[in-house]
Design a protein around this motif. Structure first.
Motif, mmCIF file in Angstrom:
data_model
loop_
_atom_site.group_PDB
_atom_site.id
_atom_site.type_symbol
_atom_site.label_atom_id
_atom_site.label_comp_id
_atom_site.label_asym_id
_atom_site.label_seq_id
_atom_site.Cartn_x
_atom_site.Cartn_y
_atom_site.Cartn_z
ATOM 1 N N GLY A 146 9.348 43.371 7.535
ATOM 2 C CA GLY A 146 8.172 43.892 7.293
ATOM 3 C C GLY A 146 7.538 44.870 8.493
ATOM 4 N N ARG A 147 7.981 44.547 9.504
ATOM 5 C CA ARG A 147 7.856 45.516 10.601
ATOM 6 C C ARG A 147 8.988 46.442 10.954
ATOM 7 N NH1 ARG A 147 6.724 40.151 12.743
ATOM 8 N NH2 ARG A 147 8.611 40.302 13.943
ATOM 9 N N GLU A 165 11.690 47.054 4.194
ATOM 10 C CA GLU A 165 10.598 47.884 3.984
ATOM 11 C C GLU A 165 10.921 49.224 3.575
ATOM 12 O OE1 GLU A 165 7.374 47.225 3.761
ATOM 13 O OE2 GLU A 165 7.873 45.131 4.042
ATOM 14 N N THR A 201 10.281 44.120 -0.806
ATOM 15 C CA THR A 201 9.706 44.321 0.754
ATOM 16 C C THR A 201 9.518 42.937 0.987
ATOM 17 O OG1 THR A 201 7.681 44.804 0.070
ATOM 18 C CG2 THR A 201 9.273 46.757 0.258
ATOM 19 N N THR A 202 9.027 42.935 2.004
ATOM 20 C CA THR A 202 8.366 41.630 2.624
ATOM 21 C C THR A 202 6.805 41.916 2.882
ATOM 22 O OG1 THR A 202 8.870 41.952 4.842
ATOM 23 C CG2 THR A 202 10.384 40.578 3.566
ATOM 24 N N GLU A 203 6.349 42.877 2.127
ATOM 25 C CA GLU A 203 4.890 43.149 2.143
ATOM 26 C C GLU A 203 4.406 43.327 3.657
ATOM 27 O OE1 GLU A 203 3.195 44.216 -0.501
ATOM 28 O OE2 GLU A 203 4.830 43.633 -1.768
ATOM 29 N N LYS A 204 5.374 43.983 4.591
ATOM 30 C CA LYS A 204 4.833 44.168 5.915
ATOM 31 C C LYS A 204 4.747 42.875 6.720
ATOM 32 C CE LYS A 204 2.895 48.784 5.062
ATOM 33 N NZ LYS A 204 3.989 49.194 4.441
#
Length: 160
Positions: free
Chosen positions: A143-144, A103, A135-138
């Motif tokens: 994402g965290r 992220e 990213t992994t789109e949160k």
């Protein structure tokens, strides 16, 4: 000419008080990756892909995290040693296609320098190395912002 494909994956946890090393370069960030070495997930994924393509097991087999000699080691050294193993077995690198999932920080500005450094270590052209960032789109641990993951696919060829 015989060609082979390998895939590598690595993940490390983000923690305060560590430098962030990715693709052989130090990137300014509030946290770094935790590991026995410098925890460069991108280089570790590339090493695993190279070793897998040559059917030479994995990075942990050749450079175990229980060995004191590899504690805090610069992963570029591990990559150089990995490429030497492949070349000694008669293989040469065709290309690398790699992706880092994180992220933060934004990695796109650093990709040209990563490619330069990795090409120098591997003794190949920069055009033989593709690095992407996503990213992994949160979603999930990346994402965290608990850690980072890297994926690498390589093509190698036997020269003899």
């Amino acid at each position: 000419m015989k060609i082979r494909v390998g895939f590598g994956y690595d993940v490390h946890k983000l923690v305060p008080g560590r430098d962030l090393w990715l693709g052989g370069i130090k990137i300014e960030h509030t946290e770094g990756l935790l590991g026995h070495s410098d925890a460069d997930v991108l280089i570790h994924a590339i090493c695993d892909a190279l070793l897998g393509a040559a059917n030479m097991r994995d990075i942990g087999y050749h450079f175990p995290d229980t060995a004191h000699e590899y504690e805090n080691i610069d992963s570029k050294i591990l990559l150089r040693k990995t490429m030497a193993l492949l070349r000694n077995a008669g293989y040469e690198l065709g290309n690398i296609d790699a992706t880092v999932a994180a992220e933060r920080p934004k990695l796109n500005p650093h990709i040209p320098e990563m490619k330069r450094v990795l090409a120098s270590v591997l003794e190949v052209d920069e055009d033989d190395i593709s690095i992407k960032a996503t990213t992994t789109e949160k979603l999930g641990f990346t994402g965290r912002q608990e850690g980072m993951a890297a994926y690498a696919t390589v093509l190698i060829q036997r020269l003899a």
